[in-house]
Write a protein that holds these residues in place. Structure first.
Motif, short mmCIF file in Angstrom:
data_model
loop_
_atom_site.label_atom_id
_atom_site.label_comp_id
_atom_site.label_asym_id
_atom_site.label_seq_id
_atom_site.Cartn_x
_atom_site.Cartn_y
_atom_site.Cartn_z
N UNK A 61 0.83 -1.20 0.00
CA UNK A 61 0.00 0.00 0.00
C UNK A 61 0.87 1.26 0.00
N UNK A 62 1.96 1.26 0.79
CA UNK A 62 2.85 2.42 0.81
C UNK A 62 3.48 2.65 -0.56
N UNK A 63 3.83 1.57 -1.27
CA UNK A 63 4.39 1.72 -2.61
C UNK A 63 3.41 2.34 -3.58
N UNK A 64 2.13 1.93 -3.49
CA UNK A 64 1.13 2.53 -4.38
C UNK A 64 0.92 4.01 -4.08
N UNK A 65 0.92 4.37 -2.78
CA UNK A 65 0.75 5.77 -2.43
C UNK A 65 1.94 6.60 -2.91
N UNK A 66 3.17 6.09 -2.72
CA UNK A 66 4.37 6.82 -3.16
C UNK A 66 4.37 6.98 -4.68
N UNK A 67 3.95 5.94 -5.40
CA UNK A 67 3.91 6.03 -6.86
C UNK A 67 2.92 7.10 -7.32
N UNK A 68 1.77 7.16 -6.64
CA UNK A 68 0.78 8.18 -7.00
C UNK A 68 1.30 9.58 -6.69
N UNK A 69 1.99 9.75 -5.57
CA UNK A 69 2.56 11.06 -5.24
C UNK A 69 3.65 11.46 -6.21
N UNK A 70 4.45 10.50 -6.64
CA UNK A 70 5.51 10.80 -7.61
C UNK A 70 4.93 11.21 -8.95
N UNK A 71 3.86 10.54 -9.38
CA UNK A 71 3.23 10.91 -10.64
C UNK A 71 2.65 12.32 -10.58
N UNK A 72 2.13 12.71 -9.43
CA UNK A 72 1.56 14.05 -9.28
C UNK A 72 2.60 15.10 -8.89
#
Length: 524
Positions: A61-72
């Motif tokens: 879950x932390x990886x998915x959140x970090x990936x979304x923050x990086x994309x934004x």
């Protein structure tokens, strides 16, 4: 006429041309230090304050959140325990954006499992997906409670069949992870049980078990009509009454004496029997006539004078002329009249049915401790006892608030005990003093930081100013050579000397001394 800015620029250029190599290097370094300090101070004061976005996430879950923050392209900071921090002003907006994308998904799946069409699946798989969806939705809902960090729900639901087995009932088990080291309140446990029970068809709250992450069973599965269920219900009712009365009296005393200055404990005895009593009462004096019957009888009888038999001529003549026949015989006639009256009365009767339910108070006893008044502070703090009148006044107030019947006041034999004694408040006082000291230290530290940053900026500006001031005191060295000139030097005219003396007398004084000093290889 030149503008002030151009004049200032010319003066600075003149000063810069008068500086030597070392002095120019010092000025440049001082300027770089000042500019760097100002930039650092500005960056530190304008940095974004980071706030917690999500905490205690697993790695996926932390990886998915970090990936979304990086994309934004959102700045973030990851700390241990699966905690992700973002700028404080973007926390709520990012949570809504990530929730729209289904991030984080949380434990299990919900009804989104049916968003995609699944054709050709069996009834068993469809029922299993429905069970998973219900479990996931309940777990997410329970996790919304402030005291709950995470939750898992397991359901057992019997299949719908034509022949229903009464012994097979729906059951549920709830596993919760409580935030911190706090214990979940009984009201929160009951709310979880009723939430799960009302979400599943045929599920009773008594068939829902709740277990926390420390292995404690938070529910008692007892039937309502069993002995254990009745005992638990009676104990729960008694505990609720005792807590209500104790909080009622203690809250009133703390309003007068102060927080933590009173301790109230109440013990009650409640009636656990249910009595149905029927009473019949008869009142003979309150008669009511129901019916009256009256009977009247008349009897006539004839008798002769001697023989006792009636005489007379027998035949047609006797019947035709009865008077002649009566005259021919001596007879007497007897008449009897009787009247009978029969009256029926209803006796007044009252029937009353009294149903006495369980729960009535049979006896109440209260124990009240109040803290002695204290005088002084620190080591000189001493307890000052209250007067008997004050103690009696407090006792009567508690008695009236609880509705106690002491002595001959009622049929109950209630009891109240009120004592005054010094409380052991050493630990709370020390904790309060320690917190005050920490708060003061934090305030002084914040004030010192602000003052320190200001002083550092002033010190940098002062160093820069001193460097510039020293640069203006450069001496003019003219070493005479052959014919009064040095190689590469020009003659110093009177106009130049006058202008130098008028602009900077101190520099000219130093220059004259240098000129008068003997050079290398010369003698005085």
């Amino acid at each position: 006429m030149a503008s002030p800015l151009s004049q200032l620029g010319n003066q600075l250029a003149t000063i810069w041309r008068q500086l030597g190599i070392n002095q120019r290097l010092s000025v440049v370094l001082a300027g770089l230090v000042v500019v760097g300090g100002l930039i650092g101070l500005s960056a530190w004061s304008s940095r974004a304050e980071m706030a917690l976005l999500y905490g205690k996430l697993d790695e996926a879950e932390a990886g998915r959140v970090v990936a979304a923050l990086t994309d934004n392209k959102v700045p973030y900071r990851v700390q241990g325990g699966g905690s992700i921090y973002v700028p404080a002003d973007k926390v709520h907006a990012l949570r809504m954006q990530l929730a729209a994308k289904g991030i984080p998904k949380g434990d299990g799946v919900g009804f989104e499992i049916f968003d995609k069409p699944n054709f050709g699946i069996s009834d068993f798989v469809q029922r299993a997906n429905y069970l998973r969806a219900v479990q996931g939705e309940l777990a997410r809902t329970i996790s919304q409670l402030d005291e709950i960090e995470a939750a898992r729900v397991m359901l057992v639901m019997p299949e719908n069949r034509l022949l229903v087995d009464a012994q097979r009932r729906s059951t549920a088990s709830v596993f919760i992870r409580v935030r911190g080291n706090t214990e979940l309140a009984a009201s929160a446990v009951n709310s979880i049980r009723f939430l799960v029970a009302n979400s599943v068809e045929g599920l009773q709250p008594n068939n829902v078990s709740v277990v926390d992450n420390r292995g404690n069973v938070l529910t008692d599965n007892t039937e309502n009509d069993s002995v254990a269920g009745l005992s638990a219900g009676q104990m729960g009712a008694r505990r609720n009454i005792e807590q209500y009365l104790a909080q009622k009296a203690q809250g009133m005393l703390e309003k007068v004496l102060g927080p933590g200055q009173a301790v109230v404990r109440v013990a009650v005895e409640i009636n656990t029997e249910t009595i149905n009593r029927i009473e019949e009462k008869f009142d003979p004096d309150g008669q009511v006539a129901r019916s009256t019957t009256s009977t009247e009888e008349n009897n006539d009888s004839n008798s002769s004078n001697g023989s006792g038999t009636a005489g007379g001529v027998v035949g047609v003549a006797a019947n035709v002329n009865p008077e002649a026949n009566a005259a021919s015989s001596t007879a007497s006639v007897t008449r009897q009249k009787r009247k009978t009256v029969t009256s029926q009365y209803e006796i007044n009767k009252s029937v009353s049915t009294i149903l006495q339910s369980a729960g009535g108070l049979q006896r109440v006893s209260a124990a009240v401790f109040i803290a002695a008044k204290a005088a002084g502070a620190g080591a000189e703090r001493k307890a000052v006892p209250r007067t008997p009148e004050e103690i009696e006044k407090l006792r009567r107030i508690v008695q009236s608030a609880l509705g106690l019947q002491v002595g001959d006041a009622g049929v109950r034999t209630d009891e109240i005990t009120l004592e005054e004694m010094p409380f052991n408040d050493t630990f709370p006082v020390e904790v309060a003093q320690h917190l005050d000291q920490q708060q003061k230290h934090a305030e002084w530290w914040a004030l010192g930081q602000n003052i320190g940053y200001g002083l550092a900026a002033l010190a940098i500006l002062f160093v820069f100013w001193r460097a510039v001031k020293r640069a203006t005191t450069e001496t003019i060295v003219v070493a005479p050579g052959a014919n009064g000139k040095s190689p590469g030097e020009g003659a110093v005219t009177a106009e130049v000397l006058n202008r130098l003396i008028r602009d900077n007398p101190s520099n000219m004084n130093q220059a004259v001394r240098t000129w008068l000093a003997p050079g290398p290889g010369q003698r005085n």
